[in-house]
Write a protein that holds these residues in place. Structure first.
Motif, PDB file in Angstrom:
ATOM      1  N   LYS A 125       0.375   6.994  -0.474  1.00 45.70           N
ATOM      2  CA  LYS A 125      -1.018   7.213  -0.076  1.00 45.70           C
ATOM      3  C   LYS A 125      -1.870   6.109  -0.681  1.00 45.70           C
ATOM      4  N   PHE A 126      -2.784   5.571   0.101  1.00 45.80           N
ATOM      5  CA  PHE A 126      -3.713   4.600  -0.493  1.00 45.80           C
ATOM      6  C   PHE A 126      -5.136   5.021  -0.212  1.00 45.80           C
ATOM      7  N   ILE A 127      -5.993   4.710  -1.182  1.00 44.04           N
ATOM      8  CA  ILE A 127      -7.411   5.069  -1.069  1.00 44.04           C
ATOM      9  C   ILE A 127      -8.199   3.796  -1.269  1.00 44.04           C
ATOM     10  N   PRO A 128      -8.650   3.160  -0.184  1.00 44.82           N
ATOM     11  CA  PRO A 128      -9.378   1.907  -0.389  1.00 44.82           C
ATOM     12  C   PRO A 128     -10.662   2.112  -1.175  1.00 44.82           C
ATOM     13  N   ALA A 129     -10.973   1.161  -2.057  1.00 47.57           N
ATOM     14  CA  ALA A 129     -12.216   1.244  -2.831  1.00 47.57           C
ATOM     15  C   ALA A 129     -13.362   0.701  -1.981  1.00 47.57           C
ATOM     16  N   LEU A 130     -14.422   1.502  -1.877  1.00 54.00           N
ATOM     17  CA  LEU A 130     -15.559   1.132  -1.025  1.00 54.00           C
ATOM     18  C   LEU A 130     -16.134  -0.228  -1.368  1.00 54.00           C
ATOM     19  N   ASP A 230      -8.064   1.329  -7.893  1.00 53.68           N
ATOM     20  CA  ASP A 230      -7.201   2.141  -7.038  1.00 53.68           C
ATOM     21  C   ASP A 230      -6.636   1.329  -5.877  1.00 53.68           C
ATOM     22  N   ASN A 231      -7.170   0.131  -5.686  1.00 48.97           N
ATOM     23  CA  ASN A 231      -6.749  -0.648  -4.523  1.00 48.97           C
ATOM     24  C   ASN A 231      -5.338  -1.186  -4.654  1.00 48.97           C
ATOM     25  N   VAL A 232      -4.594  -1.136  -3.528  1.00 48.11           N
ATOM     26  CA  VAL A 232      -3.271  -1.745  -3.495  1.00 48.11           C
ATOM     27  C   VAL A 232      -3.505  -3.165  -3.012  1.00 48.11           C
ATOM     28  N   SER A 233      -2.844  -4.147  -3.617  1.00 45.96           N
ATOM     29  CA  SER A 233      -3.053  -5.498  -3.104  1.00 45.96           C
ATOM     30  C   SER A 233      -2.044  -5.790  -1.996  1.00 45.96           C
ATOM     31  N   PHE A 234      -2.438  -5.445  -0.754  1.00 44.56           N
ATOM     32  CA  PHE A 234      -1.562  -5.683   0.388  1.00 44.56           C
ATOM     33  C   PHE A 234      -1.291  -7.177   0.540  1.00 44.56           C
ATOM     34  N   ILE A 235      -2.311  -7.984   0.287  1.00 46.54           N
ATOM     35  CA  ILE A 235      -2.152  -9.430   0.472  1.00 46.54           C
ATOM     36  C   ILE A 235      -1.073  -9.976  -0.471  1.00 46.54           C
ATOM     37  N   ASP A 236      -0.955  -9.406  -1.674  1.00 48.69           N
ATOM     38  CA  ASP A 236       0.102  -9.874  -2.582  1.00 48.69           C
ATOM     39  C   ASP A 236       1.483  -9.587  -2.003  1.00 48.69           C
ATOM     40  N   LEU A 237       1.624  -8.407  -1.388  1.00 51.85           N
ATOM     41  CA  LEU A 237       2.917  -8.066  -0.773  1.00 51.85           C
ATOM     42  C   LEU A 237       3.214  -9.033   0.375  1.00 51.85           C
ATOM     43  N   ILE A 238       2.185  -9.295   1.186  1.00 51.08           N
ATOM     44  CA  ILE A 238       2.371 -10.178   2.344  1.00 51.08           C
ATOM     45  C   ILE A 238       2.710 -11.601   1.887  1.00 51.08           C
ATOM     46  N   LYS A 239       2.020 -12.041   0.822  1.00 56.76           N
ATOM     47  CA  LYS A 239       2.298 -13.389   0.296  1.00 56.76           C
ATOM     48  C   LYS A 239       3.742 -13.508  -0.174  1.00 56.76           C
ATOM     49  N   LYS A 240       4.316 -12.388  -0.625  1.00 57.68           N
ATOM     50  CA  LYS A 240       5.718 -12.425  -1.063  1.00 57.68           C
ATOM     51  C   LYS A 240       6.660 -12.339   0.127  1.00 57.68           C
ATOM     52  N   GLY A 241       6.101 -12.236   1.337  1.00 56.93           N
ATOM     53  CA  GLY A 241       6.946 -12.189   2.539  1.00 56.93           C
ATOM     54  C   GLY A 241       7.318 -10.774   2.949  1.00 56.93           C
ATOM     55  N   HIS A 242       6.791  -9.753   2.263  1.00 53.41           N
ATOM     56  CA  HIS A 242       7.098  -8.366   2.631  1.00 53.41           C
ATOM     57  C   HIS A 242       6.261  -7.932   3.826  1.00 53.41           C
ATOM     58  N   SER A 243       6.608  -6.761   4.358  1.00 56.69           N
ATOM     59  CA  SER A 243       5.853  -6.218   5.491  1.00 56.69           C
ATOM     60  C   SER A 243       5.091  -4.981   5.046  1.00 56.69           C
ATOM     61  N   VAL A 244       3.900  -4.778   5.612  1.00 55.98           N
ATOM     62  CA  VAL A 244       3.156  -3.562   5.296  1.00 55.98           C
ATOM     63  C   VAL A 244       2.835  -2.799   6.573  1.00 55.98           C
ATOM     64  N   PHE A 245       3.054  -1.499   6.502  1.00 57.06           N
ATOM     65  CA  PHE A 245       2.768  -0.590   7.617  1.00 57.06           C
ATOM     66  C   PHE A 245       1.647   0.324   7.168  1.00 57.06           C
ATOM     67  N   LEU A 246       0.539   0.300   7.899  1.00 54.01           N
ATOM     68  CA  LEU A 246      -0.618   1.089   7.481  1.00 54.01           C
ATOM     69  C   LEU A 246      -0.947   2.116   8.544  1.00 54.01           C
ATOM     70  N   SER A 247      -0.988   3.385   8.165  1.00 55.89           N
ATOM     71  CA  SER A 247      -1.375   4.387   9.156  1.00 55.89           C
ATOM     72  C   SER A 247      -2.612   5.137   8.683  1.00 55.89           C
ATOM     73  N   PHE A 248      -3.469   5.501   9.646  1.00 59.90           N
ATOM     74  CA  PHE A 248      -4.835   5.911   9.315  1.00 59.90           C
ATOM     75  C   PHE A 248      -5.218   7.315   9.756  1.00 59.90           C
ATOM     76  N   ASP A 249      -4.241   8.113  10.194  1.00 60.76           N
ATOM     77  CA  ASP A 249      -4.509   9.525  10.454  1.00 60.76           C
ATOM     78  C   ASP A 249      -5.716   9.750  11.396  1.00 60.76           C
ATOM     79  N   GLY A 250      -5.873   8.882  12.372  1.00 60.28           N
ATOM     80  CA  GLY A 250      -6.961   9.053  13.347  1.00 60.28           C
ATOM     81  C   GLY A 250      -8.287   8.430  12.950  1.00 60.28           C
ATOM     82  N   HIS A 251      -8.367   7.820  11.764  1.00 58.21           N
ATOM     83  CA  HIS A 251      -9.626   7.204  11.330  1.00 58.21           C
ATOM     84  C   HIS A 251      -9.708   5.754  11.805  1.00 58.21           C
TER      85      HIS A 251
END
Ligand SMILES: Nc1ncnc2c1ncn2[C@@H]1O[C@H](COP(=O)(O)OP(=O)(O)OP(=O)(O)O)[C@@H](O)[C@H]1O
Ligand SMILES: [Mg+2]
Length: 427
Positions: A125-130, A230-251
């Motif tokens: 679960k991720f909770i983006p910081a406003l 609380d933020n996950v650094s998605f860009i760090d994962l992407i920079k390492k060549g990993h993939s990120v799947f983000l789902s938003f529950d209708g939002h």
């Protein structure tokens, strides 16, 4: 990139440098070449024809080919299942076994994130910081320009706030006129927060209302955090060549804001690599959009216009930096026109009416109208799996009618049988 150099477990289709798409009537296999040049493909078909399955199958092969994927699934139905192998695969490409998207021997991994309250076991679960969103992203969440200015200023002057209740209490009591502000300096009201209002600091009452209204609905949903840590650094994962799947529950609003944030960050990173002459050290990332017309609609609400325009501009820059893009949408007429026209390749299911004129105008191919109108589609055969024909239009305007392959990963299936209750259960 290190990941790209690893040659372990190269499978049949990757050896041939191909992405298998489906079979023609004569059982010829139609495939697409992997290319490192700018590339993009959109799947447009009416509900239930199998866009999500085709899209997922397409990026399954991209992942196998070690492309970092950034997948946006606003509804969160389809792509969270990619983790598991397809348990009832009927029609996979030759030499292919059911397979989920998790990790490759090369070390590349897929990370699944959701804002849903009920994450699946493999999801985080991720909770983006406003406060990490920009002005346009906050605007797209419904905040007025004045409310955004005040909110950012408030976090800077008085933050950090320990929780939403403290923040809301602080905003509720915020002076709306100078005389109140003056009175507060003599006699400060009780505040949950540990800081006090500065002299002469006031908020317009309309700004306060807008801020309270939107913060309140955000607080109810529990999908944003006030704490940047609380933020996950998605860009760090992407920079390492990993993939990120983000789902938003209708939002869709949160999804749109995240697309803006990540597309901006990825473009910034690739531009930086280009400037220092090292763009070729990183592979070709792909942005994948499920329900793309909902993310970048043709007719957004007025408050959504700035972010939609920004997303369209970011996406049009993908081409220059060789970022790939694939999307699924139920109709091209509902997708932002510049974006719809920007694709290199298209896959269509059967359409009729005004959609056909739009398809002809976007692909600049009049002959396409009768082809798309006559595609075969019967969802009642084949044990409910249906029989489907789609039209694949290549960058060179070749057109192939194909029966698409299924996806090696688990897919979201329509229930085929309704479970009957025992009569005693009902009584
Ligand atoms: N190539 C295929 N072979 C067999 N069955 C398929 C195939 N593609 C899709 N299906 C079946 O058709 C159903 C609908 O597919 P999918 O969810 O991909 O449609 P969609 O076009 O994305 O629909 P929606 O607009 O509702 O999102 C699925 O339940 C799946 O079981
Ligand atoms: Mg779908």
């Amino acid at each position: 990139m290190k990941l790209l150099k690893s040659k372990k477990r190269v499978n049949y289709w990757l050896r041939k440098n191909q992405i298998p798409l489906g079979l023609t009537k004569n059982k010829e296999i139609i495939w697409k070449r992997f290319t490192f040049k700018s590339d993009s493909l959109i799947f447009s078909a009416r509900p239930g024809i199998g866009k999500s399955v085709m899209l997922k199958s397409f990026y399954f092969w991209l992942f196998q080919n070690q492309r970092p994927l950034i997948v946006f699934d606003p509804e969160g139905l389809d792509h969270r299942l990619s983790y598991f192998p397809n348990s009832h695969a009927l029609k996979l490409p030759p030499e292919t076994k059911p397979w989920g998207i998790k990790s490759l021997d090369s070390g590349q991994r897929a990370y699944y994130f959701t804002i849903s309250k009920n994450p699946m076991p493999h999801e985080r679960k991720f909770i983006p910081a406003l406060s990490t969103f920009g002005i346009k992203e906050l605007r797209s969440l419904g905040f007025s320009p004045g409310a955004i200015r005040k909110f950012l200023n408030l976090l800077e002057e008085y933050g950090p706030f320990k929780d939403f209740d403290t923040l809301m209490d602080f905003i509720h009591k915020f002076p709306i006129r100078e005389d109140i502000a003056e009175r507060y300096q003599r006699n400060m009201p009780f505040l949950l927060h540990d800081k006090q209002y500065l002299p002469n600091d006031v908020i317009l009452s309309s700004t306060k209302n807008n801020l309270v209204q939107h913060l309140y609905s955000i607080m109810q949903e529990g999908i944003f955090s006030l704490n940047p840590e609380d933020n996950v650094s998605f860009i760090d994962l992407i920079k390492k060549g990993h993939s990120v799947f983000l789902s938003f529950d209708g939002h869709y609003d949160v999804c749109r804001a995240m697309v803006g944030k990540l597309a901006g960050e990825v473009i910034g990173y690739l531009k930086y690599l280009e400037d220092i002459g090292e763009r070729d050290t990183f592979g070709q990332p792909w942005f994948i959009f499920e329900e793309m017309d909902g993310i970048i609609p043709r007719n957004p609400e007025p408050y959504e216009e700035p972010i939609v325009e920004t997303l369209a501009q970011l996406i049009l820059r993908f081409r220059k930096l060789s970022v790939g893009m694939a999307g699924a949408c139920p109709s091209l007429t509902s997708l932002n026109k510049k974006v719809a026209q920007g694709f290199h390749e298209y896959i269509f299911g059967r359409f009729a009416g005004t959609e056909l004129t739009e398809i002809a105008s976007i692909t600049q191919e009049n002959s396409i109208i009768s082809l798309v109108n006559n595609l075969y589609w019967n969802r009642h055969v084949n044990g409910g799996a249906g029989e489907r024909e789609v039209l694949y239009v290549t960058e060179l305007k070749q057109k192939y009618k194909i029966d698409p392959f299924e996806c090696p990963c688990e897919i979201h299936r329509e229930p085929t049988k309704v479970k009957k209750h025992e009569s005693s259960d009902i009584l």
